[in-house]
Scaffold this active site. Structure first.
Site, PDB file in Angstrom:
ATOM      1  N   CYS A 220       2.357  -5.128   6.735  1.00 36.28           N
ATOM      2  CA  CYS A 220       2.232  -4.965   5.290  1.00 36.28           C
ATOM      3  C   CYS A 220       3.480  -4.269   4.754  1.00 36.28           C
ATOM      4  O   CYS A 220       4.433  -4.029   5.479  1.00 36.28           O
ATOM      5  CB  CYS A 220       0.978  -4.150   4.954  1.00 36.28           C
ATOM      6  SG  CYS A 220      -0.576  -4.907   5.513  1.00 36.28           S
TER       7      CYS A 220
ATOM      8  N   HIS B 169       0.823  -1.211   0.000  1.00 30.95           N
ATOM      9  CA  HIS B 169       0.000   0.000   0.000  1.00 30.95           C
ATOM     10  C   HIS B 169       0.852   1.254   0.000  1.00 30.95           C
ATOM     11  O   HIS B 169       2.082   1.214   0.086  1.00 30.95           O
ATOM     12  CB  HIS B 169      -0.982  -0.007   1.174  1.00 30.95           C
ATOM     13  CG  HIS B 169      -0.348  -0.072   2.534  1.00 30.95           C
ATOM     14  ND1 HIS B 169       0.418   0.945   3.069  1.00 30.95           N
ATOM     15  CD2 HIS B 169      -0.378  -1.044   3.486  1.00 30.95           C
ATOM     16  CE1 HIS B 169       0.811   0.625   4.286  1.00 30.95           C
ATOM     17  NE2 HIS B 169       0.365  -0.584   4.565  1.00 30.95           N
TER      18      HIS B 169
END
Length: 235
Positions: free
Chosen positions: A168, A160
């Protein structure tokens, strides 16, 4: 967006027949579609990426792509398949990543998983600008968890935007726009993500830590085998 590039993007989207564009929004709060993002950022992303692909000798958009994430150097390498040969296109800095080397084992451990993954979903309404979801846990993750009796493996692992992350990979907004648009044009089935604790192209496999699961050795051997498909290049 320049009219010529807009027409080209529309033609490419029709050519690749994106399933993502036809998927309904998950909630009424989601206002942007994948199409909206491609139309908003497509021209800018293509303008930045096309010279990179031309320099690498790869047509834009490419046939297939692998994103190689190296935890130790916090680097994300973009590789494109061209006539059976993998060619390096560019590198991105991983600006946010939690945890240490080693696979993700459970929900809440804040580990970035390790292994070979696919993109399953494009999220145009991410809290982190834009995001792409990985298929963690994959078949290997599930098999080891079953043997060990682990049931809460966690999930929702994304690449992201922004510069912070818990479990992440955050690559910044500009990089995420490029990766999102490229994946939209190719289709998620043409993009794989290989996450490695270190660069096994020139670093050897190490003995396992005493507290590491026994199967991590096999996982690292699989990662090392896959990573060696991509030749070393000058940083």
């Amino acid at each position: 967006m320049h009219t010529t590039r807009r027409i080209a993007l529309i033609a490419l989207l029709c050519l690749f027949n994106l399933q993502a564009l036809a998927e309904p929004a998950e909630s009424a709060n989601e206002k942007r579609s994948v199409w909206d993002v491609v139309m908003q950022y497509g021209d800018k992303a293509a303008a930045r990426l096309m010279p990179r692909f031309q320099f690498a000798g790869v047509n834009w958009p490419p046939q297939e792509v692998t994103l190689l994430a190296l935890k130790d150097t916090r680097l994300l390498e973009l590789w494109a398949l061209d006539n059976g040969t993998w060619k390096h296109v560019r590198d991105y800095r991983i600006k946010g990543m939690s945890g240490i080397k080693g696979p993700k084992l459970r929900e809440g451990d804040r580990q970035v998983p390790e292994g070979l993954y696919r993109i399953t979903e494009l999220n145009p309404n991410s809290s982190y600008h834009l995001s792409m979801k990985l298929d963690y846990p994959n078949a290997f993750d599930l098999a080891q968890a079953k043997i060990e009796g682990r049931t809460d493996l966690g999930g929702d692992i994304f690449i992201h935007g922004k510069a912070v992350s818990r479990g992440c990979l955050a690559v910044g907004d500009n990089a995420m726009e490029e990766l999102f648009v490229m994946t939209a044009l190719l289709g998620t089935d043409k993009v794989s993500v290989l996450i490695s604790p270190k660069d096994y192209r020139f670093r050897p496999l190490e003995p396992l830590a005493l507290d590491a699961p026994y199967w991590v050795r096999e996982l690292n051997e699989r990662i090392a085998f896959n990573i060696r498909r991509f030749p070393l290049h000058k940083k």
